[in-house]
Write a protein that holds these residues in place. Structure first.
Motif, PDB file in Angstrom:
ATOM      1  N   GLY A  31       0.794  -1.229   0.000  1.00 18.53           N
ATOM      2  CA  GLY A  31       0.000   0.000   0.000  1.00 18.53           C
ATOM      3  C   GLY A  31       0.820   1.269   0.000  1.00 18.53           C
ATOM      4  N   SER A  32       2.112   1.197   0.282  1.00 17.56           N
ATOM      5  CA  SER A  32       2.952   2.396   0.329  1.00 17.56           C
ATOM      6  C   SER A  32       3.866   2.530  -0.878  1.00 17.56           C
ATOM      7  CB  SER A  32       3.808   2.378   1.606  1.00 17.56           C
ATOM      8  OG  SER A  32       2.982   2.318   2.754  1.00 17.56           O
ATOM      9  N   VAL A  33       3.699   1.677  -1.872  1.00 15.91           N
ATOM     10  CA  VAL A  33       4.558   1.719  -3.059  1.00 15.91           C
ATOM     11  C   VAL A  33       4.200   2.939  -3.896  1.00 15.91           C
ATOM     12  CG1 VAL A  33       5.153   0.535  -5.202  1.00 15.91           C
ATOM     13  CG2 VAL A  33       4.909  -0.768  -3.083  1.00 15.91           C
ATOM     14  N   ARG A  34       5.186   3.758  -4.178  1.00 17.90           N
ATOM     15  CA  ARG A  34       4.972   4.949  -4.992  1.00 17.90           C
ATOM     16  C   ARG A  34       5.537   4.805  -6.402  1.00 17.90           C
ATOM     17  NH1 ARG A  34       7.424   9.869  -1.938  1.00 17.90           N
ATOM     18  NH2 ARG A  34       9.144   8.414  -1.687  1.00 17.90           N
ATOM     19  N   THR A  35       6.412   3.808  -6.614  1.00 19.03           N
ATOM     20  CA  THR A  35       7.027   3.622  -7.929  1.00 19.03           C
ATOM     21  C   THR A  35       7.019   2.144  -8.257  1.00 19.03           C
ATOM     22  OG1 THR A  35       8.472   5.524  -7.549  1.00 19.03           O
ATOM     23  CG2 THR A  35       9.074   4.019  -9.335  1.00 19.03           C
ATOM     24  N   LEU A  36       6.520   1.809  -9.437  1.00 22.69           N
ATOM     25  CA  LEU A  36       6.497   0.434  -9.931  1.00 22.69           C
ATOM     26  C   LEU A  36       7.313   0.363 -11.213  1.00 22.69           C
ATOM     27  CD1 LEU A  36       5.397  -2.520 -10.050  1.00 22.69           C
ATOM     28  CD2 LEU A  36       3.463  -1.600 -11.351  1.00 22.69           C
ATOM     29  N   VAL A  37       8.201  -0.656 -11.269  1.00 30.73           N
ATOM     30  CA  VAL A  37       9.035  -0.869 -12.451  1.00 30.73           C
ATOM     31  C   VAL A  37       8.847  -2.303 -12.916  1.00 30.73           C
ATOM     32  CG1 VAL A  37      11.368  -0.859 -13.407  1.00 30.73           C
ATOM     33  CG2 VAL A  37      10.730   0.823 -11.669  1.00 30.73           C
ATOM     34  N   LEU A  38       8.555  -2.472 -14.199  1.00 31.40           N
ATOM     35  CA  LEU A  38       8.513  -3.790 -14.823  1.00 31.40           C
ATOM     36  C   LEU A  38       9.722  -3.903 -15.741  1.00 31.40           C
ATOM     37  CD1 LEU A  38       4.724  -4.226 -15.758  1.00 31.40           C
ATOM     38  CD2 LEU A  38       5.914  -4.943 -13.685  1.00 31.40           C
ATOM     39  N   ASP A  39      10.730  -4.622 -15.285  1.00 28.68           N
ATOM     40  CA  ASP A  39      11.912  -4.857 -16.120  1.00 28.68           C
ATOM     41  C   ASP A  39      11.631  -6.038 -17.049  1.00 28.68           C
ATOM     42  OD1 ASP A  39      14.391  -4.528 -17.165  1.00 28.68           O
ATOM     43  OD2 ASP A  39      15.481  -5.388 -15.473  1.00 28.68           O
ATOM     44  N   GLU A  40      12.176  -5.966 -18.269  1.00 27.49           N
ATOM     45  CA  GLU A  40      11.828  -6.929 -19.327  1.00 27.49           C
ATOM     46  C   GLU A  40      10.305  -6.969 -19.474  1.00 27.49           C
ATOM     47  OE1 GLU A  40      14.146  -8.031 -21.118  1.00 27.49           O
ATOM     48  OE2 GLU A  40      15.855  -7.566 -19.839  1.00 27.49           O
ATOM     49  N   ALA A  41       9.755  -5.793 -19.783  1.00 25.80           N
ATOM     50  CA  ALA A  41       8.305  -5.626 -19.754  1.00 25.80           C
ATOM     51  C   ALA A  41       7.595  -6.507 -20.766  1.00 25.80           C
ATOM     52  CB  ALA A  41       7.951  -4.153 -20.005  1.00 25.80           C
ATOM     53  N   ASP A  42       8.207  -6.750 -21.926  1.00 23.97           N
ATOM     54  CA  ASP A  42       7.536  -7.598 -22.911  1.00 23.97           C
ATOM     55  C   ASP A  42       7.337  -9.013 -22.388  1.00 23.97           C
ATOM     56  OD1 ASP A  42      10.297  -7.939 -22.926  1.00 23.97           O
ATOM     57  OD2 ASP A  42      10.291  -8.726 -24.973  1.00 23.97           O
ATOM     58  N   GLU A  43       8.262  -9.482 -21.549  1.00 26.86           N
ATOM     59  CA  GLU A  43       8.108 -10.794 -20.935  1.00 26.86           C
ATOM     60  C   GLU A  43       7.116 -10.742 -19.773  1.00 26.86           C
ATOM     61  OE1 GLU A  43       9.218 -14.946 -20.541  1.00 26.86           O
ATOM     62  OE2 GLU A  43       9.481 -13.453 -22.115  1.00 26.86           O
ATOM     63  N   MET A  44       7.124  -9.661 -19.021  1.00 23.73           N
ATOM     64  CA  MET A  44       6.223  -9.552 -17.873  1.00 23.73           C
ATOM     65  C   MET A  44       4.762  -9.423 -18.302  1.00 23.73           C
ATOM     66  SD  MET A  44       8.240  -9.917 -15.455  1.00 23.73           S
ATOM     67  CE  MET A  44       6.912  -9.826 -14.302  1.00 23.73           C
ATOM     68  N   LEU A  45       4.519  -8.814 -19.461  1.00 24.48           N
ATOM     69  CA  LEU A  45       3.153  -8.653 -19.941  1.00 24.48           C
ATOM     70  C   LEU A  45       2.748  -9.758 -20.896  1.00 24.48           C
ATOM     71  CD1 LEU A  45       3.051  -4.784 -20.486  1.00 24.48           C
ATOM     72  CD2 LEU A  45       2.256  -6.111 -18.523  1.00 24.48           C
ATOM     73  N   ASP A  46       3.530 -10.824 -20.949  1.00 20.97           N
ATOM     74  CA  ASP A  46       3.160 -11.981 -21.737  1.00 20.97           C
ATOM     75  C   ASP A  46       2.022 -12.714 -21.028  1.00 20.97           C
ATOM     76  OD1 ASP A  46       4.003 -15.161 -22.466  1.00 20.97           O
ATOM     77  OD2 ASP A  46       3.982 -13.732 -24.114  1.00 20.97           O
ATOM     78  N   LEU A  47       1.374 -13.616 -21.771  1.00 24.16           N
ATOM     79  CA  LEU A  47       0.219 -14.306 -21.194  1.00 24.16           C
ATOM     80  C   LEU A  47       0.585 -15.130 -19.967  1.00 24.16           C
ATOM     81  CD1 LEU A  47      -1.615 -15.480 -24.440  1.00 24.16           C
ATOM     82  CD2 LEU A  47      -2.132 -13.516 -23.001  1.00 24.16           C
ATOM     83  N   GLY A  48       1.829 -15.595 -19.877  1.00 25.54           N
ATOM     84  CA  GLY A  48       2.213 -16.395 -18.726  1.00 25.54           C
ATOM     85  C   GLY A  48       2.317 -15.595 -17.443  1.00 25.54           C
ATOM     86  N   PHE A  49       2.816 -14.348 -17.519  1.00 32.36           N
ATOM     87  CA  PHE A  49       3.010 -13.520 -16.333  1.00 32.36           C
ATOM     88  C   PHE A  49       1.882 -12.517 -16.111  1.00 32.36           C
ATOM     89  CE2 PHE A  49       7.493 -14.735 -16.954  1.00 32.36           C
ATOM     90  CZ  PHE A  49       7.820 -15.094 -15.655  1.00 32.36           C
ATOM     91  N   LEU A  50       1.095 -12.242 -17.126  1.00 32.72           N
ATOM     92  CA  LEU A  50       0.121 -11.161 -17.037  1.00 32.72           C
ATOM     93  C   LEU A  50      -0.867 -11.329 -15.883  1.00 32.72           C
ATOM     94  CD1 LEU A  50      -0.902  -8.540 -18.204  1.00 32.72           C
ATOM     95  CD2 LEU A  50      -2.286  -9.838 -19.836  1.00 32.72           C
ATOM     96  N   PRO A  51      -1.454 -12.501 -15.631  1.00 28.87           N
ATOM     97  CA  PRO A  51      -2.383 -12.601 -14.488  1.00 28.87           C
ATOM     98  C   PRO A  51      -1.741 -12.256 -13.149  1.00 28.87           C
ATOM     99  CG  PRO A  51      -2.640 -14.488 -15.951  1.00 28.87           C
ATOM    100  CD  PRO A  51      -1.422 -13.757 -16.406  1.00 28.87           C
ATOM    101  N   ASP A  52      -0.502 -12.712 -12.920  1.00 32.08           N
ATOM    102  CA  ASP A  52       0.168 -12.390 -11.654  1.00 32.08           C
ATOM    103  C   ASP A  52       0.490 -10.905 -11.568  1.00 32.08           C
ATOM    104  OD1 ASP A  52       0.013 -15.021 -10.955  1.00 32.08           O
ATOM    105  OD2 ASP A  52       2.070 -15.514 -11.519  1.00 32.08           O
ATOM    106  N   VAL A  53       0.909 -10.306 -12.684  1.00 31.88           N
ATOM    107  CA  VAL A  53       1.219  -8.876 -12.676  1.00 31.88           C
ATOM    108  C   VAL A  53      -0.036  -8.065 -12.390  1.00 31.88           C
ATOM    109  CG1 VAL A  53       2.021  -6.953 -14.098  1.00 31.88           C
ATOM    110  CG2 VAL A  53       3.206  -9.143 -14.185  1.00 31.88           C
ATOM    111  N   GLU A  54      -1.174  -8.480 -12.934  1.00 35.00           N
ATOM    112  CA  GLU A  54      -2.417  -7.760 -12.665  1.00 35.00           C
ATOM    113  C   GLU A  54      -2.816  -7.876 -11.194  1.00 35.00           C
ATOM    114  OE1 GLU A  54      -5.121  -9.457 -15.446  1.00 35.00           O
ATOM    115  OE2 GLU A  54      -4.651  -7.982 -17.019  1.00 35.00           O
ATOM    116  N   ARG A  55      -2.585  -9.027 -10.581  1.00 34.28           N
ATOM    117  CA  ARG A  55      -2.896  -9.163  -9.152  1.00 34.28           C
ATOM    118  C   ARG A  55      -2.014  -8.255  -8.309  1.00 34.28           C
ATOM    119  NH1 ARG A  55      -2.527 -14.795 -10.553  1.00 34.28           N
ATOM    120  NH2 ARG A  55      -4.600 -15.678 -10.970  1.00 34.28           N
TER     121      ARG A  55
END
Length: 650
Positions: free
Chosen positions: A205-229
């Protein structure tokens, strides 16, 4: 609009034409001092374009080639925007008050017991968000999490910013203890972050900055549900930054759903307009699958070769390559998903420290891994697509250094390679067909003449994987911990040699007992033991004569008792059976004579068949077959006692 203009002005600038120092970009003096100790004085184009925009708080999509400093491009703004445990010159009182208000108003998922412990710290300059991370960096692999954590710790060591890696494969307890003590920046993989958040150990709840490194891999179908949570647990008012070397259009469209008017920065060097790094010399050969290891062994003996990374698609192929190269006397280690986390980190540490010079890996090590001194990258199998190819060869030629990339293409992989070649605009549409003895292979890669497929033992100067100690991480999961295809000797399995020896000594040896007529034989000298006792050979040999005599005396009554014998009889049925008495009807004398003659004929039979197989005078007479024996001795007919009815003459 101002941020976009700034990005467009600096994106095409080289490292010497952009801002001369980090201080001119607005970086804190403490961070500049830490970078100077690392030998980093001038920013790369992606850093010069991104740092001013990120420091303003805007969302950023950063795209640059591999090895051009993307980690510090988002790392420096993240370090500068957090309130460390000490006095932070870059955070004024108003910013600290805003941070405190955001921390108090942020929704908390913790229990009431843990919420009572969230009190403002007495440390000077510490915000009320003490103990909870103020920035979150999400990465796809464990190895990349370790590397990003080390880079941020090095850049923030003067300010003593607390950075901790949260990833799977190791025990929860150290990570939970670090969260309770307090961290400023959390770097982790999606699975472990969600686990810690579900257990109410990680407060987002106190996070002010979010970084997704290797974003194309993080937003792939395999990681996308966990990233959305994870994003669902973050405050709505936050800064989001995405970085990768490859950023397809559909990924950018998807990323804009989670960002607020982001600035897309594509940093490029005017002297290097291609899709891959110009400093990497690329070779593509059509090779036979049975000759690839032989070609690889010769390439590893090329002149000027330093550290080398070899990539394959499957874990089994990686293990097989590592084993074959180890048999050819190369200092090699493997990194793939079937290894435990301790073994994976051991292999990477040995590779970084120079104890091995060949690392065989799957694509788990193809993204973000930065090892100084890598001169060669070999694609043992054709990559899946152009993105994988770009990230694989990007492990060399980093930070302005030169490198060599070699790709083996089998005959069935030619169509896939042609798609990669077309997407990246490479000049290798028709790779030449080469073998381990082809002169072109020696000429292109600088292999000395006369080199064979086995490294001479006197030329191996590396210590090997066994020289690097394996760390006990308290690994979780299926306990696969330490299966490696490379021969490790006593370190195989990640177990201590002394522990294994103690277990072997504790196991009772198996003893074979010999018996003679039901009596156990204790030793070769004839010492006997009773049937219900136990035998100790050494004690029987070293026993005193009186003890031996006593043992023999005890055993004599058992030996004198004659064992029960089984007696075989051939005519048991005739001897034991009682004579049968049957009353038959009166028969003529002629029939009786005929029966007597047939019985006599049967008595001369050789015993192989049925003794009563002939004609029978009395059909009511009971037939008894003779018992077959091993010896084919003639069997006597079975005599049946019958009581004949007296004839009228009598």
């Amino acid at each position: 609009m101002q941020a976009e203009e700034l990005a467009s002005r600096t994106a095409d600038a080289g490292p010497n034409e952009s801002a001369g120092t980090f201080a001119e970009l607005g970086v804190l003096a403490e961070t500049v001092e830490a970078l100077d100790t690392l030998g980093i004085t001038s920013p790369f184009p992606i850093q010069a374009a991104t740092i001013p925009v990120a420091l303003s708080g805007a969302d950023v999509i950063g795209q640059a080639k591999t090895g051009t400093g993307k980690t510090l491009a988002f790392g420096i703004p993240v370090l500068q925007r957090v309130a460390g445990p000490g006095r932070d010159p870059g955070t004024d009182e108003d910013a600290a008050a805003d941070t405190a208000a955001a921390a108090l108003s942020a929704p908390s998922r913790r229990s009431s017991r843990r919420r009572r412990t969230r009190t403002p710290s007495a440390v000077t300059g510490q915000t009320p968000a003490h103990g909870t991370p103020q920035a979150l960096v999400v990465v796809p692999t464990r190895e990349l999490a370790i590397q990003v954590t080390n880079d941020l710790l090095s850049a923030g060591k003067v300010r003593a910013v607390r950075v901790h890696a949260l990833y799977g494969g190791r025990a929860y307890e150290p990570q939970i203890a670090a969260l309770r003590a307090g961290i400023d920046i959390a770097v982790g993989t999606p699975g472990r972050l969600l686990d810690l958040a579900r257990q109410h150990h990680l407060e987002l709840g106190s996070v002010r900055t979010l970084v997704l490194d290797e974003a194309d891999e993080m937003l792939d179908l395999g990681f996308l549900p966990d990233v959305e949570r994870i994003m669902a647990q973050l405050p709505a008012e936050r800064q989001t930054m995405l970085f990768s070397a490859t950023m397809p259009g559909q990924v950018i469209s998807l990323a804009r759903r989670y960002m607020n008017r982001p600035t897309h920065i594509r940093a490029a060097d005017p002297a290097d307009p291609g899709t891959t790094v110009k400093a990497i010399e690329q070779f593509v050969f059509r090779a036979h699958s049975l000759d690839k290891v032989e070609m690889l062994s010769r390439i590893l003996q090329a002149e000027g070769r330093g550290l080398t990374m070899i990539f394959a698609r499957t874990k089994r192929t990686v293990a097989k390559i590592a084993e074959e190269l180890s048999d050819r006397h190369f200092a090699v280690a493997a990194v793939h998903g079937d290894l435990g986390q301790g073994a994976r980190e051991q292999a990477l540490r040995a590779f970084r420290n120079g104890k091995i010079d060949v690392l065989v890996a799957t694509d788990v090590a193809a993204r973000g891994i930065d090892v100084e001194g890598v001169t060669h990258v070999v694609n043992f199998q054709c990559p899946e697509d152009e993105k994988v190819y770009t990230h694989r060869i990007g492990r060399t030629g980093r930070a302005g250094n030169k490198g060599t990339a070699v790709t083996f293409v089998d005959w069935d992989e030619v169509p896939r390679w042609q798609l990669i070649n077309k997407a990246l605009s490479l000049p290798f549409a028709e790779p030449p067909e080469l073998y381990s003895t082809s002169p072109q292979l020696y000429a292109d890669l600088g292999i000395p003449e006369g080199v064979k497929g086995v490294l001479p033992r006197q030329e191996r100067v590396r210590e090997g994987l066994d020289a690097e100690e394996i760390e006990d991480l308290g690994e979780t999961g299926r306990g696969r911990g330490a299966r490696s295809s490379v021969k490790r000797g006593a370190k195989d399995g990640g177990k201590d040699k002394d522990t294994t020896a103690k277990q072997e000594r504790a196991r009772a040896p198996r003893q074979r007992t010999r018996t003679r007529r039901g009596v156990k034989i204790a030793a070769e000298d004839g010492a006997l033991d009773t049937a219900g006792g136990t035998t100790d050979t050494a004690a029987a040999v070293n026993a005193a004569p009186a003890a031996v005599a006593k043992a023999v005396a005890v055993a004599e009554p058992v030996a004198e008792k004659a064992p029960r014998k089984r007696t075989r009889t051939r005519k048991s049925a005739a001897k034991t059976a009682a004579p049968k008495i049957e009353y038959v009807a009166e028969a003529p004398a002629a029939a009786t004579a005929t029966a007597t003659g047939e019985a006599a004929a049967v008595s001369n039979n050789d015993g192989d068949g049925d003794v009563n197989a002939g004609a029978v005078a009395n059909p009511k007479r009971t037939r008894v077959r003779s018992t077959r024996t091993r010896k084919s001795a003639p069997a006597k007919p079975v005599v049946e006692n019958t009581t004949d009815t007296p004839s009228p003459d009598q």
